[in-house]
Motif scaffolding. Structure first.
Motif, PDB file in Angstrom:
ATOM      1  N   TRP A   1      61.125  69.817  64.139  1.00  0.00           N
ATOM      2  CA  TRP A   1      62.501  70.215  63.873  1.00  0.00           C
ATOM      3  C   TRP A   1      63.457  69.555  64.863  1.00  0.00           C
ATOM      4  CZ3 TRP A   1      58.722  74.190  63.924  1.00  0.00           C
ATOM      5  CH2 TRP A   1      58.372  74.637  62.646  1.00  0.00           C
ATOM      6  N   PHE A   2      62.985  69.333  66.080  1.00  0.00           N
ATOM      7  CA  PHE A   2      63.814  68.676  67.091  1.00  0.00           C
ATOM      8  C   PHE A   2      64.147  67.260  66.664  1.00  0.00           C
ATOM      9  CE2 PHE A   2      64.252  66.191  71.010  1.00  0.00           C
ATOM     10  CZ  PHE A   2      65.299  66.871  71.598  1.00  0.00           C
ATOM     11  N   VAL A   3      63.137  66.509  66.238  1.00  0.00           N
ATOM     12  CA  VAL A   3      63.352  65.125  65.802  1.00  0.00           C
ATOM     13  C   VAL A   3      64.225  65.093  64.549  1.00  0.00           C
ATOM     14  CG1 VAL A   3      62.182  63.069  64.916  1.00  0.00           C
ATOM     15  CG2 VAL A   3      61.244  64.295  66.870  1.00  0.00           C
TER      16      VAL A   3
ATOM     17  N   ARG B   1      73.615  84.724  49.228  1.00  0.00           N
ATOM     18  CA  ARG B   1      72.460  83.922  48.777  1.00  0.00           C
ATOM     19  C   ARG B   1      72.649  82.444  49.109  1.00  0.00           C
ATOM     20  NH1 ARG B   1      68.602  84.382  43.684  1.00  0.00           N
ATOM     21  NH2 ARG B   1      67.470  82.468  44.109  1.00  0.00           N
ATOM     22  N   ILE B   2      73.870  81.952  48.975  1.00  0.00           N
ATOM     23  CA  ILE B   2      74.138  80.552  49.342  1.00  0.00           C
ATOM     24  C   ILE B   2      73.854  80.348  50.824  1.00  0.00           C
ATOM     25  CG2 ILE B   2      75.963  78.830  49.618  1.00  0.00           C
ATOM     26  CD1 ILE B   2      77.218  79.952  47.053  1.00  0.00           C
ATOM     27  N   PHE B   3      74.285  81.314  51.630  1.00  0.00           N
ATOM     28  CA  PHE B   3      74.052  81.205  53.063  1.00  0.00           C
ATOM     29  C   PHE B   3      72.566  81.242  53.396  1.00  0.00           C
ATOM     30  CE2 PHE B   3      73.421  83.331  57.165  1.00  0.00           C
ATOM     31  CZ  PHE B   3      73.986  82.376  57.996  1.00  0.00           C
ATOM     32  N   LEU B   4      71.842  82.203  52.804  1.00  0.00           N
ATOM     33  CA  LEU B   4      70.429  82.386  53.150  1.00  0.00           C
ATOM     34  C   LEU B   4      69.525  81.301  52.594  1.00  0.00           C
ATOM     35  CD1 LEU B   4      70.057  86.257  52.802  1.00  0.00           C
ATOM     36  CD2 LEU B   4      70.214  84.912  54.896  1.00  0.00           C
ATOM     37  N   THR B   5      69.811  80.788  51.403  1.00  0.00           N
ATOM     38  CA  THR B   5      68.894  79.830  50.775  1.00  0.00           C
ATOM     39  C   THR B   5      69.298  78.374  50.945  1.00  0.00           C
ATOM     40  OG1 THR B   5      70.032  80.032  48.661  1.00  0.00           O
ATOM     41  CG2 THR B   5      68.141  81.487  49.047  1.00  0.00           C
ATOM     42  N   ILE B   6      70.561  78.114  51.277  1.00  0.00           N
ATOM     43  CA  ILE B   6      70.993  76.718  51.400  1.00  0.00           C
ATOM     44  C   ILE B   6      71.462  76.397  52.818  1.00  0.00           C
ATOM     45  CG2 ILE B   6      72.626  74.976  50.597  1.00  0.00           C
ATOM     46  CD1 ILE B   6      72.601  76.391  47.887  1.00  0.00           C
ATOM     47  N   ALA B   7      72.435  77.160  53.307  1.00  0.00           N
ATOM     48  CA  ALA B   7      73.044  76.825  54.593  1.00  0.00           C
ATOM     49  C   ALA B   7      72.099  77.053  55.770  1.00  0.00           C
ATOM     50  CB  ALA B   7      74.329  77.627  54.788  1.00  0.00           C
TER      51      ALA B   7
ATOM     52  N   MET C   1      77.569  70.947  58.408  1.00  0.00           N
ATOM     53  CA  MET C   1      78.526  71.085  57.324  1.00  0.00           C
ATOM     54  C   MET C   1      77.769  71.114  56.005  1.00  0.00           C
ATOM     55  SD  MET C   1      81.779  70.994  58.503  1.00  0.00           S
ATOM     56  CE  MET C   1      82.536  70.730  56.953  1.00  0.00           C
ATOM     57  N   LEU C   2      78.090  72.085  55.209  1.00  0.00           N
ATOM     58  CA  LEU C   2      77.493  72.233  53.888  1.00  0.00           C
ATOM     59  C   LEU C   2      78.341  71.453  52.893  1.00  0.00           C
ATOM     60  CD1 LEU C   2      75.357  73.696  52.180  1.00  0.00           C
ATOM     61  CD2 LEU C   2      76.990  75.546  51.893  1.00  0.00           C
ATOM     62  N   PRO C   3      77.747  70.496  52.194  1.00  0.00           N
ATOM     63  CA  PRO C   3      78.532  69.750  51.206  1.00  0.00           C
ATOM     64  C   PRO C   3      79.078  70.685  50.123  1.00  0.00           C
ATOM     65  CG  PRO C   3      76.442  68.662  51.614  1.00  0.00           C
ATOM     66  CD  PRO C   3      76.387  69.989  52.297  1.00  0.00           C
ATOM     67  N   ASP C   4      80.307  70.406  49.699  1.00  0.00           N
ATOM     68  CA  ASP C   4      80.944  71.235  48.672  1.00  0.00           C
ATOM     69  C   ASP C   4      80.166  71.207  47.365  1.00  0.00           C
ATOM     70  OD1 ASP C   4      82.963  72.034  50.361  1.00  0.00           O
ATOM     71  OD2 ASP C   4      84.295  70.379  49.787  1.00  0.00           O
ATOM     72  N   SER C   5      79.544  70.079  47.060  1.00  0.00           N
ATOM     73  CA  SER C   5      78.806  69.975  45.798  1.00  0.00           C
ATOM     74  C   SER C   5      77.618  70.931  45.766  1.00  0.00           C
ATOM     75  CB  SER C   5      78.336  68.533  45.573  1.00  0.00           C
ATOM     76  OG  SER C   5      77.508  68.120  46.637  1.00  0.00           O
ATOM     77  N   LEU C   6      76.946  71.108  46.895  1.00  0.00           N
ATOM     78  CA  LEU C   6      75.827  72.055  46.942  1.00  0.00           C
ATOM     79  C   LEU C   6      76.312  73.485  46.745  1.00  0.00           C
ATOM     80  CD1 LEU C   6      73.533  70.833  49.856  1.00  0.00           C
ATOM     81  CD2 LEU C   6      72.994  70.924  47.443  1.00  0.00           C
TER      82      LEU C   6
ATOM     83  N   PRO D   1      68.658  77.197  55.934  1.00  0.00           N
ATOM     84  CA  PRO D   1      67.580  76.206  56.081  1.00  0.00           C
ATOM     85  C   PRO D   1      68.076  74.833  56.530  1.00  0.00           C
ATOM     86  CG  PRO D   1      67.253  77.448  54.076  1.00  0.00           C
ATOM     87  CD  PRO D   1      68.596  77.835  54.610  1.00  0.00           C
ATOM     88  N   MET D   2      69.303  74.472  56.157  1.00  0.00           N
ATOM     89  CA  MET D   2      69.841  73.188  56.600  1.00  0.00           C
ATOM     90  C   MET D   2      70.219  73.223  58.077  1.00  0.00           C
ATOM     91  SD  MET D   2      72.158  71.990  53.372  1.00  0.00           S
ATOM     92  CE  MET D   2      72.693  70.515  54.202  1.00  0.00           C
ATOM     93  N   ALA D   3      70.482  74.415  58.603  1.00  0.00           N
ATOM     94  CA  ALA D   3      70.907  74.552  59.998  1.00  0.00           C
ATOM     95  C   ALA D   3      69.745  74.778  60.962  1.00  0.00           C
ATOM     96  CB  ALA D   3      71.900  75.702  60.113  1.00  0.00           C
ATOM     97  N   VAL D   4      68.538  74.964  60.456  1.00  0.00           N
ATOM     98  CA  VAL D   4      67.390  75.253  61.323  1.00  0.00           C
ATOM     99  C   VAL D   4      67.176  74.170  62.380  1.00  0.00           C
ATOM    100  CG1 VAL D   4      64.873  75.462  61.337  1.00  0.00           C
ATOM    101  CG2 VAL D   4      66.233  76.829  59.770  1.00  0.00           C
ATOM    102  N   PRO D   5      67.211  72.880  62.064  1.00  0.00           N
ATOM    103  CA  PRO D   5      67.034  71.881  63.131  1.00  0.00           C
ATOM    104  C   PRO D   5      68.094  71.973  64.224  1.00  0.00           C
ATOM    105  CG  PRO D   5      66.719  70.854  61.002  1.00  0.00           C
ATOM    106  CD  PRO D   5      67.239  72.229  60.740  1.00  0.00           C
ATOM    107  N   ALA D   6      69.340  72.214  63.854  1.00  0.00           N
ATOM    108  CA  ALA D   6      70.399  72.337  64.863  1.00  0.00           C
ATOM    109  C   ALA D   6      70.203  73.585  65.710  1.00  0.00           C
ATOM    110  CB  ALA D   6      71.761  72.368  64.186  1.00  0.00           C
ATOM    111  N   ILE D   7      69.756  74.664  65.104  1.00  0.00           N
ATOM    112  CA  ILE D   7      69.487  75.898  65.850  1.00  0.00           C
ATOM    113  C   ILE D   7      68.344  75.678  66.835  1.00  0.00           C
ATOM    114  CG2 ILE D   7      68.648  78.264  65.613  1.00  0.00           C
ATOM    115  CD1 ILE D   7      70.173  78.357  62.920  1.00  0.00           C
ATOM    116  N   ILE D   8      67.310  74.968  66.418  1.00  0.00           N
ATOM    117  CA  ILE D   8      66.161  74.710  67.296  1.00  0.00           C
ATOM    118  C   ILE D   8      66.558  73.787  68.446  1.00  0.00           C
ATOM    119  CG2 ILE D   8      63.918  73.564  67.383  1.00  0.00           C
ATOM    120  CD1 ILE D   8      63.266  74.963  64.780  1.00  0.00           C
ATOM    121  N   ILE D   9      67.393  72.782  68.182  1.00  0.00           N
ATOM    122  CA  ILE D   9      67.864  71.913  69.257  1.00  0.00           C
ATOM    123  C   ILE D   9      68.654  72.724  70.274  1.00  0.00           C
ATOM    124  CG2 ILE D   9      69.530  70.092  69.791  1.00  0.00           C
ATOM    125  CD1 ILE D   9      68.508  68.560  67.450  1.00  0.00           C
TER     126      ILE D   9
END
Length: 125
Positions: free
Chosen positions: A112-114, A19-25, A1-6, A27-35
């Motif tokens: 990224w897993f940890v 741009r919000i998706f590519l630069t913020i969302a 979940m992307l915080p509304d403030s970001l 990179p934040m989802a990379v650990p979940a994608i790797i898991i």
């Protein structure tokens, strides 16, 4: 979940949805994608039944070859008066060769897993 403030801060800075998706969302989802990648890789790596159905005898996987090796070894060396099971050292060597690609991929993606497990709150208690 992307915080509304970001998202709001990025919009105030003039970023569009892409741009919000590519630069913020993303990179934040990379650990979940790797898991998800690691769990599905291990799941399908060990899926010998479907591999045998889909590939038949033309292609095979390492876990299927380990099963076949164990069966052939028992046929060749499991005669009268000897043990009817494969030498444990030989079977463990074959198992190590079978899981070695998974271990290499895990060690590469371990950071990224940890991080993903830490963010998701999965506890080992």
């Amino acid at each position: 979940m992307l915080p509304d403030s970001l998202e709001e801060a990025a919009q105030l800075d003039g970023a569009g949805n892409l741009r919000i998706f590519l630069t913020i969302a993303l990179p934040m989802a990379v650990p979940a994608i790797i898991i998800s990648f690691l769990f599905s890789l291990v799941w399908y790596w060990n899926e010998t039944g479907l591999a045998a159905i889909y590939f038949g005898n033309s292609l095979t996987t390492l876990p299927l070859e380990l099963q076949r090796f164990s069966a052939v070894y028992e046929q060749m060396y499991g005669g009268e008066g000897s043990f009817d099971f494969i030498n444990e050292g030989i079977q463990m060597a074959g198992t190590l060769i079978t899981i070695l690609p998974l271990l290499i991929i895990y060690f590469i993606a371990q950071r990224w897993f940890v991080e993903g497990v830490d963010r998701s709150g999965i506890a080992g208690e």
